[in-house]
Design an enzyme around this catalytic site. Structure first.
Site, PDB file in Angstrom:
ATOM      1  N   HIS A   1     -14.262  -1.444   9.514  1.00 30.02           N
ATOM      2  CA  HIS A   1     -14.289  -2.331   8.347  1.00 30.02           C
ATOM      3  C   HIS A   1     -12.998  -3.142   8.214  1.00 30.02           C
ATOM      4  CE1 HIS A   1     -12.660   1.566   7.611  1.00 30.02           C
ATOM      5  NE2 HIS A   1     -12.316   1.361   6.359  1.00 30.02           N
ATOM      6  N   ARG A   2     -11.854  -2.485   8.439  1.00 32.31           N
ATOM      7  CA  ARG A   2     -10.555  -3.150   8.263  1.00 32.31           C
ATOM      8  C   ARG A   2     -10.375  -4.247   9.321  1.00 32.31           C
ATOM      9  NH1 ARG A   2      -8.596   1.187   7.482  1.00 32.31           N
ATOM     10  NH2 ARG A   2      -8.699   1.049   5.232  1.00 32.31           N
TER      11      ARG A   2
ATOM     12  N   TYR B   1     -11.571   9.742   4.973  1.00 33.28           N
ATOM     13  CA  TYR B   1     -12.922  10.234   5.271  1.00 33.28           C
ATOM     14  C   TYR B   1     -13.287  10.107   6.755  1.00 33.28           C
ATOM     15  CZ  TYR B   1     -13.454  10.102   0.173  1.00 33.28           C
ATOM     16  OH  TYR B   1     -13.296  10.316  -1.181  1.00 33.28           O
TER      17      TYR B   1
ATOM     18  N   ASP C   1      -8.151  -3.010  -0.251  1.00 31.65           N
ATOM     19  CA  ASP C   1      -8.886  -2.058  -1.076  1.00 31.65           C
ATOM     20  C   ASP C   1     -10.113  -1.672  -0.292  1.00 31.65           C
ATOM     21  OD1 ASP C   1      -8.693  -0.642  -3.662  1.00 31.65           O
ATOM     22  OD2 ASP C   1     -10.762  -1.343  -3.837  1.00 31.65           O
ATOM     23  N   SER C   2     -10.316  -0.385  -0.154  1.00 29.53           N
ATOM     24  CA  SER C   2     -11.372   0.068   0.743  1.00 29.53           C
ATOM     25  C   SER C   2     -11.989   1.354   0.214  1.00 29.53           C
ATOM     26  CB  SER C   2     -10.795   0.273   2.146  1.00 29.53           C
ATOM     27  OG  SER C   2      -9.576   0.979   2.082  1.00 29.53           O
TER      28      SER C   2
ATOM     29  N   SER D   1       0.852  -1.195   0.000  1.00 34.71           N
ATOM     30  CA  SER D   1       0.000   0.000   0.000  1.00 34.71           C
ATOM     31  C   SER D   1       0.879   1.234   0.000  1.00 34.71           C
ATOM     32  CB  SER D   1      -0.885   0.027   1.253  1.00 34.71           C
ATOM     33  OG  SER D   1      -1.596   1.245   1.312  1.00 34.71           O
TER      34      SER D   1
HETATM   35  P1  ITT Z   1      -3.277   1.839  -1.848  1.00 36.07           P
HETATM   36  O1  ITT Z   1      -4.083   1.390  -3.018  1.00 36.07           O
HETATM   37  O2  ITT Z   1      -1.848   2.124  -2.181  1.00 36.07           O
HETATM   38  O3  ITT Z   1      -3.418   0.931  -0.659  1.00 36.07           O
HETATM   39  P2  ITT Z   1      -5.203   4.013  -1.792  1.00 36.07           P
HETATM   40  O4  ITT Z   1      -5.376   5.177  -0.880  1.00 36.07           O
HETATM   41  O5  ITT Z   1      -5.174   4.282  -3.259  1.00 36.07           O
HETATM   42  O6  ITT Z   1      -3.866   3.245  -1.342  1.00 36.07           O
HETATM   43  P3  ITT Z   1      -7.711   2.605  -2.078  1.00 36.07           P
HETATM   44  O7  ITT Z   1      -7.680   2.605  -3.542  1.00 36.07           O
HETATM   45  O8  ITT Z   1      -8.147   1.355  -1.380  1.00 36.07           O
HETATM   46  O9  ITT Z   1      -6.284   2.943  -1.450  1.00 36.07           O
HETATM   47  O10 ITT Z   1      -8.593   3.819  -1.604  1.00 36.07           O
HETATM   48  C1  ITT Z   1      -9.294   3.784  -0.414  1.00 36.07           C
HETATM   49  C2  ITT Z   1      -9.661   5.176   0.013  1.00 36.07           C
HETATM   50  O11 ITT Z   1     -10.811   5.074   0.859  1.00 36.07           O
HETATM   51  C3  ITT Z   1      -8.553   5.764   0.849  1.00 36.07           C
HETATM   52  O12 ITT Z   1      -7.742   6.614   0.088  1.00 36.07           O
HETATM   53  C4  ITT Z   1      -9.306   6.484   1.954  1.00 36.07           C
HETATM   54  O13 ITT Z   1      -9.523   7.764   1.598  1.00 36.07           O
HETATM   55  C5  ITT Z   1     -10.650   5.809   2.026  1.00 36.07           C
HETATM   56  N1  ITT Z   1     -10.649   4.967   3.227  1.00 36.07           N
HETATM   57  C6  ITT Z   1     -10.497   3.619   3.292  1.00 36.07           C
HETATM   58  N2  ITT Z   1     -10.482   3.204   4.557  1.00 36.07           N
HETATM   59  C7  ITT Z   1     -10.625   4.302   5.310  1.00 36.07           C
HETATM   60  C8  ITT Z   1     -10.661   4.523   6.699  1.00 36.07           C
HETATM   61  O14 ITT Z   1     -10.492   3.539   7.575  1.00 36.07           O
HETATM   62  N3  ITT Z   1     -10.828   5.768   7.129  1.00 36.07           N
HETATM   63  C9  ITT Z   1     -10.966   6.786   6.264  1.00 36.07           C
HETATM   64  N4  ITT Z   1     -10.909   6.679   4.948  1.00 36.07           N
HETATM   65  C10 ITT Z   1     -10.737   5.434   4.460  1.00 36.07           C
END
Ligand code: ITT
Length: 200
Positions: free
Chosen positions: A188-189, A162, A73-74, A13
């Site tokens: 969620h994680r 967020y 992915d989140s 990540s």
């Molecule tokens: P990697 O792919 O390198 O891991 P990314 O930020 O691009 O990093 P994602 O594509 O999974 O990752 O995007 C998920 C987005 O959703 C992330 O940038 C956050 O803004 C949001 N997000 C996910 N989990 C969150 C959490 O626990 N709290 C707040 N925002 C979250």
């Protein structure tokens, strides 16, 4: 997939907020590698679901490092926005990953749907798919969710992304206002992590 307990893992990540939270969930005895050890650019996320993108990332990082890798992915789904930003949650923050911008966009889009939204419960959820990928090609992916609502003002400096606008059901504080261990106890994680923790 190997029955042997995982002793070391690369967390694939480039999001430092996520990296910290994943590292906090993992056992302390585990040797963790990340982009702080060897810098690898993230792949283009071509999937249209959290599951597809999570697998795509874990596989990519495992191929690059030849190590067991874990990816996340989140994102956040907001019901009144037809579940946007969803898999595009990171994109809404722009190239510079500015979450003030992303949160402004959330408020703007909700306002476009309903001018009176601040008086209503704007339901939303965070979703996370964690994937562990082994160099022999085996993998496991698990999903975790947390239901809640959008706060009508941004609150708190903890967490990332967020977090300042998400209030989980049954709580009054946003994730941004909560102590990290409180967030991890319900988010969620950690819900996804509980389903794969037997591998460690
Ligand atoms: P990697 O792919 O390198 O891991 P990314 O930020 O691009 O990093 P994602 O594509 O999974 O990752 O995007 C998920 C987005 O959703 C992330 O940038 C956050 O803004 C949001 N997000 C996910 N989990 C969150 C959490 O626990 N709290 C707040 N925002 C979250």
């Amino acid at each position: 997939m190997s029955k042997k307990k995982i002793k070391e893992i690369f967390i694939g990540s480039n999001n430092n907020g996520k990296l910290k939270e994943i590292a906090d969930l993992l056992p302390k005895s585990l040797k963790i590698y990340s982009n702080f050890d060897f810098k690898i650019r993230s792949p283009v996320e071509t999937g249209t679901t959290f599951a597809q993108n999570s697998l795509l990332k874990a596989k990519y990082f495992s191929k690059k490092t030849n190590k067991i890798c874990m990816s996340d992915d989140s994102g956040i789904e907001i019901d009144i926005l037809d579940k946007a930003p969803g898999v595009y949650s990171a994109d809404w923050s722009g190239k510079k990953r500015n979450f003030n911008l992303a949160i402004k966009r959330v408020y703007k889009e909700i306002f476009k749907k309903d001018k009176n939204w601040k008086k209503k419960k704007i339901t939303a959820r965070f979703i996370c798919v964690l994937t562990i990928f082994w160099p022999d090609g085996k993998f496991v992916s698990k999903i975790g969710k947390i239901e809640g609502r959008i706060s009508n003002i941004k609150k708190g400096n903890n967490g990332f992304g967020y977090d300042p606008i998400f209030i989980p059901n049954g709580k009054r504080l946003t994730f941004g206002e909560m102590e990290p261990y409180k967030k991890y106890s319900i988010d969620h994680r950690s819900n996804a992590f509980k389903k794969i923790k037997k591998f460690f």
